[in-house]
Each structure stands twice: as structure tokens, then as C-alpha cells.
Design an enzyme around this catalytic site. Structure first.
Site, PDB file in Angstrom:
ATOM      1  N   ALA A   1     -32.446 -67.618  89.393  1.00  0.00           N
ATOM      2  CA  ALA A   1     -31.608 -68.385  88.466  1.00  0.00           C
ATOM      3  C   ALA A   1     -31.819 -67.884  87.048  1.00  0.00           C
ATOM      4  O   ALA A   1     -32.882 -67.346  86.713  1.00  0.00           O
ATOM      5  CB  ALA A   1     -31.931 -69.878  88.554  1.00  0.00           C
ATOM      6  N   ASP A   2     -30.800 -68.075  86.232  1.00  0.00           N
ATOM      7  CA  ASP A   2     -30.917 -67.727  84.820  1.00  0.00           C
ATOM      8  C   ASP A   2     -30.049 -68.670  83.998  1.00  0.00           C
ATOM      9  O   ASP A   2     -28.968 -69.077  84.441  1.00  0.00           O
ATOM     10  CB  ASP A   2     -30.495 -66.279  84.566  1.00  0.00           C
ATOM     11  CG  ASP A   2     -30.906 -65.817  83.179  1.00  0.00           C
ATOM     12  OD1 ASP A   2     -32.116 -65.571  82.982  1.00  0.00           O
ATOM     13  OD2 ASP A   2     -30.049 -65.732  82.286  1.00  0.00           O
ATOM     14  N   THR A   3     -30.545 -69.006  82.820  1.00  0.00           N
ATOM     15  CA  THR A   3     -29.839 -69.907  81.910  1.00  0.00           C
ATOM     16  C   THR A   3     -29.722 -69.247  80.548  1.00  0.00           C
ATOM     17  O   THR A   3     -30.681 -68.631  80.072  1.00  0.00           O
ATOM     18  CB  THR A   3     -30.595 -71.238  81.765  1.00  0.00           C
ATOM     19  OG1 THR A   3     -30.696 -71.871  83.041  1.00  0.00           O
ATOM     20  CG2 THR A   3     -29.886 -72.176  80.795  1.00  0.00           C
TER      21      THR A   3
END
Length: 201
Positions: free
Chosen positions: A78-80
Site C-alpha cells: 500500500a502507499d498513501t
């Protein structure tokens, strides 16, 4: 997508983020952790949505390809990222960088994008969510004290909504859990597609 025996699939979280670890644990999943070491630089002319999707995929793929038990695992990456005025605001390199980011977010709306990628032997699937956050006006003292707390140093946009910076937020549109770092509703849908059990199974 997955038509085998879900009982034999093990989830691997490709993230060192304590926030994502807590959120996955809250879903009742059994999982292990293996952090991915990838280049998180933004490519020239890369759009924010493409950027977070690429990093989520690269994190999951890097961990998956390093494993010898690929038939038995599903890897979640995941990446934000935070976007203000079309510009990607990553993790601040120092106080001046964080101060510039927080000044920019002060009193305005910004976007938060989070991508989640699942990689397994049968392929990869990714989902991306977009939420909007509005900050109240921040004083210079608040920005300085917030930096001194140590909280902004490892966070995109130099803030974490689940911590002290929650007091900066006037309004939220979209998924709160996505802003924290993992859109839970969308993540559950992906996990089920890949045969990973959660608390309700």
C-alpha cells in the site's frame, strides 16, 4: 479470482507502517510482515494516482518475488500520498520541508490518495481511493510544536490524521481509514477475492 483452498493462503504485509499493521490486525487476519525496499521517487510528469498505484504494486511485487513460497502467499502493498494544488507532497526531509507543506495545507482543501495492491501467483490487483481533507488555519507555533512532537517526520504531507494533526482537520470527504493509510472497505473486498479470511469468515 482465487479458486483454490483459502485455508492454505497466507497474507504477507509489505509494509513497515505500524498504522497499516494495526489496521490489518483489526480485520482479524493472520499475517506476517516483510518490508520492501524500493525507490519511492516521483517520476517526471507522473500523476499522483499513477504514483501511488505504482508504489503499492512495486512494494507487493518486491516482497512476493523474494519469497520461495509463492504458491502459498498473498502479498499486500500500500502507499498513501497527499496532493495539494496538483503537487505530490511526500514525506518531509526536514523541518523546513514540513513547515512548507503544512503552511500550504493550512486553511485549504487537499487530496489524499491511497492505493492497495495484492500480488499472488495468479496475478496482481490494485484499487485506489481518493479522499479530501480541509485544514483550519494553522499558526506558526502550532506547526513548530507539531514538528517537535516527532509525528510528521515519516508521513506523507507531514501529518497523520489519526494523531495530533486530527485537531487541524475541519472536514473530511471520503474514507477516513484510507487517509490513515489503508481503505478498509476496499481492502476487505480484495482480500476476499484472493481467498484471505477475515474476522467474519
Amino acid at each position: 479470482m482465487f479458486d483454490g483452498n483459502p485455508g492454505r493462503r497466507r497474507l504477507v504485509l509489505a509494509s513497515g507502517s505500524p498504522r497499516r499493521r494495526e489496521m490489518i490486525a483489526g480485520l482479524g487476519c493472520e499475517f506476517s510482515i516483510a518490508s520492501a525496499d524500493i525507490d519511492e521517487s516521483v517520476r517526471p510528469s507522473e500523476a499522483a494516482a499513477d504514483y501511488v498505484e505504482r508504489l503499492a504494486k512495486e512494494k507487493a511485487t518486491a516482497v512476493f518475488e523474494a519469497r520461495g513460497d509463492q504458491q502459498d502467499i498473498v502479498v499486500l502493498g500500500a502507499d498513501t500520498t497527499v496532493v495539494a494544488g496538483g503537487d505530490i507532497l511526500g514525506k518531509p526531509v526536514d523541518f523546513d520541508d514540513a513547515k512548507a507543506m503544512l503552511r500550504r495545507l493550512s486553511g485549504t482543501w487537499h487530496e489524499v490518495l491511497t492505493s492497495v495492491a495484492l500480488v499472488a501467483a495468479e496475478g496482481c490487483k490494485v484499487t485506489t481511493t481518493l479522499s479530501r481533507v480541509r485544514f483550519r488555519e494553522l499558526s506558526e507555533q502550532e506547526i513548530q510544536r507539531y514538528w517537535d512532537s516527532g509525528e510528521p517526520a515519516d508521513k506523507a504531507g507531514a501529518y497523520g490524521i489519526q494523531g495530533l494533526a486530527g485537531s487541524f482537520v475541519e472536514r473530511v470527504e471520503g474514507s477516513y481509514s484510507s487517509i490513515v493509510g489503508l481503505p478498509l472497505c476496499e481492502t476487505v473486498v480484495l482480500l476476499k477475492e484472493f481467498g484471505i479470511k477475515i474476522w467474519s469468515d
